[in-house]
Design a protein around this motif. Structure first.
Motif, short mmCIF file in Angstrom:
data_model
loop_
_atom_site.label_atom_id
_atom_site.label_comp_id
_atom_site.label_asym_id
_atom_site.label_seq_id
_atom_site.Cartn_x
_atom_site.Cartn_y
_atom_site.Cartn_z
N MET A 101 0.92 -1.14 -0.01
CA MET A 101 0.03 0.04 0.20
C MET A 101 0.84 1.31 -0.01
O MET A 101 2.03 1.30 0.76
CB MET A 101 -0.84 -0.06 1.36
CG MET A 101 -2.09 0.93 1.19
SD MET A 101 -3.01 0.62 2.79
CE MET A 101 -3.41 -1.01 2.26
N GLU A 102 0.64 2.40 -0.46
CA GLU A 102 1.27 3.49 -0.80
C GLU A 102 0.33 4.73 -0.60
O GLU A 102 -0.73 4.56 -1.33
CB GLU A 102 2.07 3.52 -1.97
CG GLU A 102 1.23 3.67 -3.18
CD GLU A 102 2.35 3.60 -4.54
OE1 GLU A 102 3.59 3.68 -4.20
OE2 GLU A 102 1.96 3.91 -5.64
N GLY A 155 0.02 -5.41 9.97
CA GLY A 155 1.22 -4.97 9.58
C GLY A 155 1.60 -3.81 8.97
O GLY A 155 2.84 -3.65 8.82
N THR A 156 0.75 -2.99 8.59
CA THR A 156 0.96 -1.62 7.87
C THR A 156 1.76 -0.71 8.79
O THR A 156 1.66 -0.60 10.08
CB THR A 156 -0.40 -1.06 7.67
OG1 THR A 156 -1.12 -0.84 8.68
CG2 THR A 156 -1.16 -1.93 6.52
N GLU A 157 2.73 -0.21 8.39
CA GLU A 157 3.80 0.80 8.90
C GLU A 157 3.54 2.06 8.21
O GLU A 157 4.48 2.51 7.58
CB GLU A 157 5.08 0.12 8.97
CG GLU A 157 5.05 -1.10 9.68
CD GLU A 157 6.53 -1.62 9.94
OE1 GLU A 157 7.45 -0.96 9.13
OE2 GLU A 157 6.82 -2.52 10.61
N LEU A 158 2.43 2.75 8.48
CA LEU A 158 1.95 4.16 7.80
C LEU A 158 1.72 5.03 8.79
O LEU A 158 0.96 4.60 9.77
CB LEU A 158 0.90 3.84 6.66
CG LEU A 158 1.20 2.86 5.61
CD1 LEU A 158 -0.04 2.91 4.68
CD2 LEU A 158 2.23 3.46 4.85
N GLU A 159 2.07 6.37 8.40
CA GLU A 159 1.59 7.51 9.50
C GLU A 159 0.17 7.70 9.30
O GLU A 159 -0.51 8.07 10.19
CB GLU A 159 2.57 8.61 9.48
CG GLU A 159 3.95 8.27 9.82
CD GLU A 159 4.29 8.00 11.34
OE1 GLU A 159 3.22 8.40 12.05
OE2 GLU A 159 5.07 6.97 11.59
N ASP A 176 -8.12 1.07 9.29
CA ASP A 176 -8.59 2.00 8.18
C ASP A 176 -8.80 1.29 6.83
O ASP A 176 -9.53 1.67 6.00
CB ASP A 176 -7.40 3.04 7.81
CG ASP A 176 -7.58 4.05 9.06
OD1 ASP A 176 -8.50 4.09 9.63
OD2 ASP A 176 -6.70 4.90 9.20
N VAL A 177 -8.12 0.20 6.73
CA VAL A 177 -7.87 -0.66 5.46
C VAL A 177 -8.63 -1.89 5.72
O VAL A 177 -8.61 -3.01 4.66
CB VAL A 177 -6.79 -0.68 4.74
CG1 VAL A 177 -6.37 0.59 4.01
CG2 VAL A 177 -5.73 -1.18 5.73
N PHE A 232 1.90 -5.46 3.75
CA PHE A 232 1.24 -5.93 5.14
C PHE A 232 0.82 -7.43 4.70
O PHE A 232 0.83 -8.06 3.82
CB PHE A 232 0.02 -5.10 5.24
CG PHE A 232 -0.87 -5.13 3.81
CD1 PHE A 232 -1.89 -6.07 3.45
CD2 PHE A 232 -0.74 -3.89 3.21
CE1 PHE A 232 -2.64 -5.90 2.23
CE2 PHE A 232 -1.54 -3.91 1.93
CZ PHE A 232 -2.42 -4.93 1.53
N PHE A 233 0.11 -8.16 5.88
CA PHE A 233 -0.36 -9.38 5.83
C PHE A 233 -2.00 -9.19 5.64
O PHE A 233 -2.52 -8.28 6.33
CB PHE A 233 0.04 -10.28 7.02
CG PHE A 233 -0.83 -11.32 7.08
CD1 PHE A 233 -0.76 -12.62 6.59
CD2 PHE A 233 -2.03 -11.39 8.00
CE1 PHE A 233 -1.37 -13.88 6.64
CE2 PHE A 233 -2.88 -12.61 8.19
CZ PHE A 233 -2.43 -13.38 7.54
#
Length: 216
Positions: free
Chosen positions: A137-138, A191-195, A201-202, A161-162
């Motif tokens: 994801m971006e 596992g998302t590592e986003l600010e 959220d997803v 992510f998983f």
């Protein structure tokens, strides 16, 4: 002493039962049952899916496909992949800036798909697919480079992510080689590592339509 006699009696009974079983069930006459046996019916298939659900508070459309094999008309095993095709816009922050601005979410996921079908020969039946895999994801700022209209996009952040996505479909046998399904899934992402974007959220429920082709 009595305990030893009881043990010997039980062993004798088990030995007698085992001998009778071997006499009436010759191993040479019966193949060990397994999922990938020569006696099983194995057919290839392919499918296309449309999924609608919320991502980051916005309604999004995911388009994907999967394919693999159906064993004994009931068990499904294959590979699947999905991508976000609609624009998901939200207010977020670009690193180094303090004023929120419009950002966009891009991404997709894929992995193995397993499942089963209840009463596959009936006109209307139930299918239970499960996807296990990973994705990326971006977060993109489409107006970051204001002085370069030809290529103004900038990737603010990205992450892998998983994903685990179980589903439940009602499927219709349209023809011998085509099935139409409708149902729902729940997409669990970790596992998302986003600010700007969290797992919650997803993650969430989606409504889906499936078009499956093959020899059923």
């Amino acid at each position: 002493m009595k305990f030893s006699l009881h043990i010997m009696l039980i062993l004798c009974m088990l030995s007698s039962y085992s001998q009778r079983y071997m006499d009436t069930n010759d191993p040479k006459d019966e193949e060990v049952k397994s999922l990938l046996s020569k006696k099983n019916d194995l057919n290839a298939f392919g499918a296309a899916d449309l999924k609608i659900g919320d991502l980051k508070g916005e309604r999004g459309l995911l388009v994907g496909a999967y394919g693999g094999f159906i064993i004994n008309r009931r068990y499904l095993f294959g590979l699947a992949g999905y991508g976000l095709v609609t624009q998901v816009e939200f207010d977020g922050l670009v690193p180094g800036q303090t004023t929120p601005k419009k950002l966009h979410l891009h991404g997709g996921y894929g992995g193995i798909i397993i499942g089963g079908t209840i009463a596959p020969r009936e006109l209307i039946h139930i299918s239970i697919p499960i996807i296990l895999g990973a994705g990326s994801m971006e977060v993109v700022d489409k107006d970051f480079f204001v002085n370069n209209p030809a290529d103004s996009e900038f990737t603010v952040e990205n992450s892998v992510f998983f994903v685990a996505e179980p589903g439940l479909e009602v499927e219709f046998n349209i023809t011998k080689y085509f099935r139409l399904g409708a149902g729902a899934t729940y997409r669990y992402i970790s596992g998302t590592e986003l600010e700007n974007v969290s797992d919650d959220d997803v993650s969430g429920a989606t409504a889906m339509i499936s078009f499956r082709f093959g020899r059923f």
